[in-house]
Design an enzyme around this catalytic site. Sequence first.
Site, short mmCIF file in Angstrom:
data_model
loop_
_atom_site.label_atom_id
_atom_site.label_comp_id
_atom_site.label_asym_id
_atom_site.label_seq_id
_atom_site.Cartn_x
_atom_site.Cartn_y
_atom_site.Cartn_z
N TYR A 102 0.84 -1.20 0.00
CA TYR A 102 0.00 0.00 0.00
C TYR A 102 0.88 1.26 0.00
O TYR A 102 1.84 1.34 0.77
CB TYR A 102 -0.90 -0.03 1.24
CG TYR A 102 -1.73 1.21 1.44
CD1 TYR A 102 -2.78 1.51 0.58
CD2 TYR A 102 -1.48 2.07 2.50
CE1 TYR A 102 -3.53 2.64 0.77
CE2 TYR A 102 -2.24 3.20 2.69
CZ TYR A 102 -3.26 3.49 1.82
OH TYR A 102 -4.00 4.62 2.01
N LYS A 199 -12.00 0.31 4.74
CA LYS A 199 -12.31 -0.33 3.47
C LYS A 199 -13.49 -1.30 3.63
O LYS A 199 -14.57 -0.86 3.95
CB LYS A 199 -11.05 -0.99 2.92
CG LYS A 199 -9.78 -0.12 3.04
CD LYS A 199 -9.85 1.16 2.21
CE LYS A 199 -8.75 2.16 2.57
NZ LYS A 199 -7.38 1.69 2.47
C1 LIG Z 1 -6.14 2.11 3.06
C2 LIG Z 1 -5.13 1.11 3.43
C3 LIG Z 1 -4.26 1.31 4.52
C4 LIG Z 1 -4.27 2.59 5.34
O1 LIG Z 1 -5.45 2.75 6.03
P1 LIG Z 1 -6.14 4.17 6.40
O2 LIG Z 1 -7.37 3.75 7.08
O3 LIG Z 1 -6.36 4.88 5.11
O4 LIG Z 1 -5.17 4.90 7.26
C5 LIG Z 1 -3.37 0.32 4.83
N1 LIG Z 1 -3.28 -0.81 4.08
C6 LIG Z 1 -4.09 -1.04 3.02
C7 LIG Z 1 -3.95 -2.30 2.25
C8 LIG Z 1 -5.02 -0.08 2.65
O5 LIG Z 1 -5.80 -0.30 1.58
#
Ligand SMILES: *Cc1c(COP(=O)(O)O)cnc(C)c1O
Length: 383
Positions: A102, A199
């Site tokens: 990421y 997500k």
């Molecule tokens: C979005 C995401 C993050 C970071 O998370 P946030 O909630 O945006 O701080 C970490 N790892 C993955 C795989 C992500 O998609």
Amino acid sequence: MKSPEKFETLAIHAGQSPDPTTGAIMTPIYQTSTYWQESPGKHKGYEYSRTDNPTRAALEANLAALEGTKYGLSFASGCAAMTTIMMGYQAGDHIICCDDVYGGTYRLFTKVLSKFGLEFSFVDLTDLSKLDRHKKKQTKLVWIETPTNPLLKIIDIKQVAQWAKKNGCHSLVDNTFMSPYLQNPLALGADYVLHSTTKYIGGHSDVVGGFIGTTSEELFKLVKFNQNNLGAIPGPMDCFLSLRSTKTLAIRMERHCDNAKIIANWLNEHKQVEKVIYPGLSSHPQHQLASEQMKDFGGMISFVIRGGLEKARQTLEKVKIFSLAESLGGVESLIELPAIMTHASIPADIRKSLGIDDGLIRISVGLEHHEDLVADLDQAFRE
Ligand SMILES: *Cc1c(COP(=O)(O)O)cnc(C)c1O
């Protein structure tokens, strides 16, 4: 011990019981910073909300149950969770991280934490012999994401966890792309599981959050101690929203997967598409491993469109149902260009060496009707 209840039941009940004062079925939003004490030091388990809050405790117990453990902690964001984990290590420690990670993880490691003497190696861990090759005396942690982002490479969790144990270090799996419904890294031997709950767990693109689970009481205490010191906590309203969301996680994930399968197959047949990357396609290089360690193949698809960056840009401007936006895992379908959007923080030469083509498009398949989604892409591909 794994609870006898099945995932769907745990999702709705774990960590929750009717409110003792009113009988409210839903866990209230305990919007309070402090708690009354009957006598100094004599309280009902809560003293101050940086340390503990009942809405947060319900969410933590719920997510921990879904990952098959009793130790879980919720955070203000996925990045807050990542930062807190890393504060358990110290200057001189070395971390092996999968290369296609990421963008925000890469940035946190290389631009922020490297200033504090932590050292990182980014390695393609679809080839596990690279672990031995990159190991140093000070290696303390192996950090993986699987499927990776945006190339959806699959890394063998069980093998990584075994290697880490044998070599005296921890293993962590960022399980954001799968959600606890599709993959459970702790059951495969990992020391930590991490989620951006922003997500799939949140699922409605209306809340930012993070989660860490572990089966080790010792590691749990360390992370809890660091979280309380760093203050990387979510507010009760955000916890309430995430807790509401886990109730439908199972059925949402099933539809995400079903829709994604239909779209991946359709893209695979389309003459304007050069390449489709989806772990559920038998053409995916780790399709077999994906079938073994994942319950289903998820809602994320990456593909390369013929015509490079210009054609990709045009397509993204023409979609009507897909929204052109970063992030993923919500009910609505999203489309984005990693090279310019989510992965812009990775230098262009490194992007190229990873295989993140300028024309690579990533989609997060939502819960709309699959026929409408296919029709939308079809019209967007046309001149
Ligand atoms: C979005 C995401 C993050 C970071 O998370 P946030 O909630 O945006 O701080 C970490 N790892 C993955 C795989 C992500 O998609």
